[in-house]
Design a protein around this motif. Structure first.
Motif, short mmCIF file in Angstrom:
data_model
loop_
_atom_site.label_atom_id
_atom_site.label_comp_id
_atom_site.label_asym_id
_atom_site.label_seq_id
_atom_site.Cartn_x
_atom_site.Cartn_y
_atom_site.Cartn_z
N GLU A 193 30.95 92.24 -39.51
CA GLU A 193 32.40 92.34 -39.62
C GLU A 193 32.95 91.43 -40.72
O GLU A 193 32.25 90.55 -41.23
CB GLU A 193 33.05 91.94 -38.29
N SER A 194 34.21 91.62 -41.06
CA SER A 194 34.88 90.72 -41.99
C SER A 194 34.87 89.30 -41.42
O SER A 194 35.09 89.12 -40.22
CB SER A 194 36.33 91.16 -42.22
N GLY A 195 34.61 88.32 -42.27
CA GLY A 195 34.58 86.94 -41.82
C GLY A 195 33.21 86.46 -41.39
O GLY A 195 33.06 85.33 -40.92
N CYS A 196 32.18 87.31 -41.55
CA CYS A 196 30.83 86.93 -41.13
C CYS A 196 30.04 86.21 -42.23
O CYS A 196 28.93 85.74 -41.98
CB CYS A 196 30.05 88.16 -40.67
N GLY A 197 30.58 86.14 -43.45
CA GLY A 197 29.90 85.41 -44.52
C GLY A 197 29.17 86.28 -45.52
O GLY A 197 28.49 85.75 -46.40
N LYS A 198 29.31 87.60 -45.43
CA LYS A 198 28.58 88.50 -46.32
C LYS A 198 28.98 88.30 -47.79
O LYS A 198 28.13 88.12 -48.66
CB LYS A 198 28.82 89.97 -45.92
N SER A 199 30.27 88.36 -48.05
CA SER A 199 30.76 88.26 -49.43
C SER A 199 30.54 86.86 -50.00
O SER A 199 30.20 86.71 -51.19
CB SER A 199 32.24 88.63 -49.51
N MET A 200 30.69 85.83 -49.19
CA MET A 200 30.48 84.47 -49.68
C MET A 200 29.02 84.24 -50.03
O MET A 200 28.70 83.53 -50.99
CB MET A 200 30.97 83.45 -48.67
N ASP A 208 15.75 97.64 -46.14
CA ASP A 208 15.78 96.58 -45.14
C ASP A 208 17.23 96.20 -44.88
O ASP A 208 18.10 96.45 -45.71
CB ASP A 208 15.01 95.34 -45.64
N VAL A 209 17.49 95.60 -43.72
CA VAL A 209 18.86 95.26 -43.34
C VAL A 209 18.88 93.88 -42.70
O VAL A 209 18.00 93.53 -41.91
CB VAL A 209 19.44 96.29 -42.34
N ILE A 210 19.90 93.09 -43.07
CA ILE A 210 20.19 91.88 -42.31
C ILE A 210 21.58 92.02 -41.71
O ILE A 210 22.49 92.55 -42.34
CB ILE A 210 20.10 90.59 -43.18
N VAL A 211 21.72 91.60 -40.47
CA VAL A 211 22.99 91.63 -39.76
C VAL A 211 23.50 90.20 -39.69
O VAL A 211 22.82 89.31 -39.17
CB VAL A 211 22.83 92.22 -38.34
N MET A 212 24.71 89.97 -40.22
CA MET A 212 25.29 88.64 -40.22
C MET A 212 26.42 88.53 -39.20
O MET A 212 27.19 89.48 -39.01
CB MET A 212 25.80 88.27 -41.61
N TYR A 213 26.47 87.36 -38.56
CA TYR A 213 27.58 87.08 -37.64
C TYR A 213 27.90 85.59 -37.73
O TYR A 213 27.00 84.76 -37.60
CB TYR A 213 27.23 87.46 -36.20
N ALA A 214 29.16 85.28 -37.96
CA ALA A 214 29.63 83.89 -38.00
C ALA A 214 28.77 83.03 -38.93
O ALA A 214 28.37 81.92 -38.57
CB ALA A 214 29.66 83.30 -36.59
N GLY A 215 28.49 83.55 -40.11
CA GLY A 215 27.79 82.78 -41.13
C GLY A 215 26.29 82.75 -41.04
O GLY A 215 25.63 82.14 -41.89
N GLN A 216 25.71 83.41 -40.03
CA GLN A 216 24.26 83.38 -39.84
C GLN A 216 23.68 84.78 -39.77
O GLN A 216 24.39 85.75 -39.48
CB GLN A 216 23.92 82.64 -38.53
N ILE A 217 22.38 84.87 -40.03
CA ILE A 217 21.66 86.13 -39.80
C ILE A 217 21.26 86.17 -38.33
O ILE A 217 20.61 85.25 -37.83
CB ILE A 217 20.42 86.23 -40.68
N GLY A 250 37.27 91.24 -28.96
CA GLY A 250 37.35 89.90 -29.53
C GLY A 250 37.22 89.92 -31.05
O GLY A 250 37.15 90.98 -31.68
N THR A 251 37.18 88.73 -31.63
CA THR A 251 37.08 88.59 -33.09
C THR A 251 36.03 87.54 -33.44
O THR A 251 35.62 86.74 -32.60
CB THR A 251 38.43 88.16 -33.69
N VAL A 252 35.62 87.55 -34.71
CA VAL A 252 34.67 86.56 -35.21
C VAL A 252 35.34 85.18 -35.19
O VAL A 252 36.47 85.04 -35.67
CB VAL A 252 34.23 86.90 -36.65
N PRO A 253 34.70 84.16 -34.63
CA PRO A 253 35.32 82.83 -34.62
C PRO A 253 35.51 82.29 -36.03
O PRO A 253 34.66 82.48 -36.90
CB PRO A 253 34.32 81.98 -33.83
N SER A 254 36.65 81.64 -36.28
CA SER A 254 36.94 81.12 -37.61
C SER A 254 36.25 79.78 -37.87
O SER A 254 35.99 79.42 -39.02
CB SER A 254 38.45 80.96 -37.81
N HIS A 255 35.96 79.01 -36.82
CA HIS A 255 35.24 77.75 -36.95
C HIS A 255 34.01 77.78 -36.03
O HIS A 255 34.12 78.14 -34.86
CB HIS A 255 36.13 76.56 -36.59
N TYR A 256 32.86 77.42 -36.59
CA TYR A 256 31.60 77.58 -35.86
C TYR A 256 31.08 76.29 -35.26
O TYR A 256 30.34 76.31 -34.28
CB TYR A 256 30.51 78.13 -36.80
N HIS A 257 31.44 75.14 -35.84
CA HIS A 257 30.77 73.90 -35.47
C HIS A 257 31.11 73.43 -34.06
O HIS A 257 30.37 72.67 -33.47
CB HIS A 257 31.11 72.80 -36.48
N GLY A 258 32.21 73.91 -33.50
CA GLY A 258 32.53 73.52 -32.13
C GLY A 258 31.82 74.36 -31.09
O GLY A 258 31.96 74.13 -29.89
#
Length: 337
Positions: free
Chosen positions: A60-67, A241-250, A290-298
């Motif tokens: 989804e948007s916000g998962c870190g793909k474009s960055m 091949d495919v990688i699935v990203m969520y919240a900045g991680q594979i 739900g939505t992708v969390p905007s901050h992961y470290h917590g």
């Protein structure tokens, strides 16, 4: 899915196979400062793409793909900071200076951006922008570069290419602008093409032409492609091949054939379930609540736990690691054995 290629385990080097790796990304992280003390938008991502292969990147948007894609081209905007290792055809780009990047970017690795109006110079004619790439990287004379630019526009399906080459970006439709961006990215026949939603603004006929052109270039010059898309149907057709990203991680990595036939991570399963099926009528398509969390470290445990129907106390307290569960199939989930 293209079945005429060697099976290479994505994200790993296979010593028994001769196909060389065009791109290697190891433990890539991207951080930005924030009032909370810092925000990591890409967190320890590793993958590789062999020459002539296509890696699909979904999420989804916000998962870190474009960055992740921007980091590969040294384009992470300030004050962002990139850590990790990026290797292009054996050359380490991790510590490349700003003066060294121009000789690499556009020639050896190129990108198709998601929004063509931000990638094109509004004050330059389309043909001149493509010609400029050829003049800078291939040393062509202006006249020859213009002819090549027109040919590039023809290759991506733009009618009356010679006339369109004289137009400014605002004089073209959104679909034509996107095709012009693709023509520019492919002009120097790069070793690696990073395509961020390259066919989103195109109708299905032009979309098919662009995908076919990319595949032809792979066959001709062995170009590797990192193909970012929300369109899982397109990814299932073009990716090896495919990688699935969520919240900045594979969270899952596999061959396209395995991933779409045997998805194991609940997030991957949810994404695939949202796809409509021909011949199967549904009044309401499934959604991932739900939505992708905007901050992961917590988040102490799995970053998907708050949206996952299978999550339990372990999932919420212990972060899963990406681990092999089969040949070339890696998953980060406590529920997969």
């Amino acid at each position: 899915m293209r079945s005429d290629r060697l099976d290479i385990e994505p994200g790993h080097i296979s010593p028994g196979l001769s196909t060389p790796l065009a791109l290697e990304v190891e433990n890539l992280s991207v951080d930005f400062p924030s009032p909370e003390g810092g925000k990591r938008v890409v967190d320890g991502v590793s993958y590789s793409i062999a020459r002539g292969r296509t890696l699909g990147v979904v999420g989804e948007s916000g998962c870190g793909k474009s960055m992740t894609a921007l980091a590969v081209l040294g384009l992470v905007p300030a004050p962002g900071r990139t850590d990790g290792r990026i290797v292009l055809n054996g050359r380490d780009l991790s510590n490349l200076s700003s003066t060294e990047w121009p000789e690499i970017r556009g020639q050896r690795v190129a990108m198709v951006f998601q929004e063509p109006m931000t990638a094109l110079n509004p004050a330059m004619r389309i043909g001149d922008q493509i010609a400029e790439v050829l003049i800078i990287h291939e040393g062509l004379k202006k006249a020859e570069a213009r002819e090549r630019a027109i040919e590039q526009l023809r290759l991506v399906g733009i009618p009356s290419a010679a006339e369109r080459a004289k137009a400014y970006p605002h004089q073209l439709s959104g679909g034509m602008r996107q095709r012009a961006v693709i023509a520019m990215a492919l002009a120097c026949r790069p070793d690696v093409l990073v395509a961020d939603e390259p066919t989103t603004a195109l109708d299905v006929t032009i979309q098919a032409q662009i995908l076919e052109l990319m595949q032809q270039l792979q066959d001709e010059i062995g170009m590797a492609v990192q193909f970012i898309s929300h369109n899982l149907a397109v990814v299932s057709e073009i990716a090896d091949d495919v990688i699935v990203m969520y919240a900045g991680q594979i969270v899952e990595r596999a061959s396209a054939q395995v991933l779409f036939s045997q998805p194991l991570h609940p997030y991957t399963q949810g994404l695939i379930e949202t796809l409509p099926e021909i011949g199967h009528r549904q009044d309401v398509l499934p959604v991932i609540t739900g939505t992708v969390p905007s901050h992961y470290h917590g988040i102490a445990g799995c970053r998907f736990a708050g949206r996952c129907p299978k999550a339990d106390a372990t999932c919420r307290s212990i972060a899963p690691v990406l681990r092999p569960v089969g040949l070339g199939h890696d998953v980060a989930c406590h529920k997969v054995s």
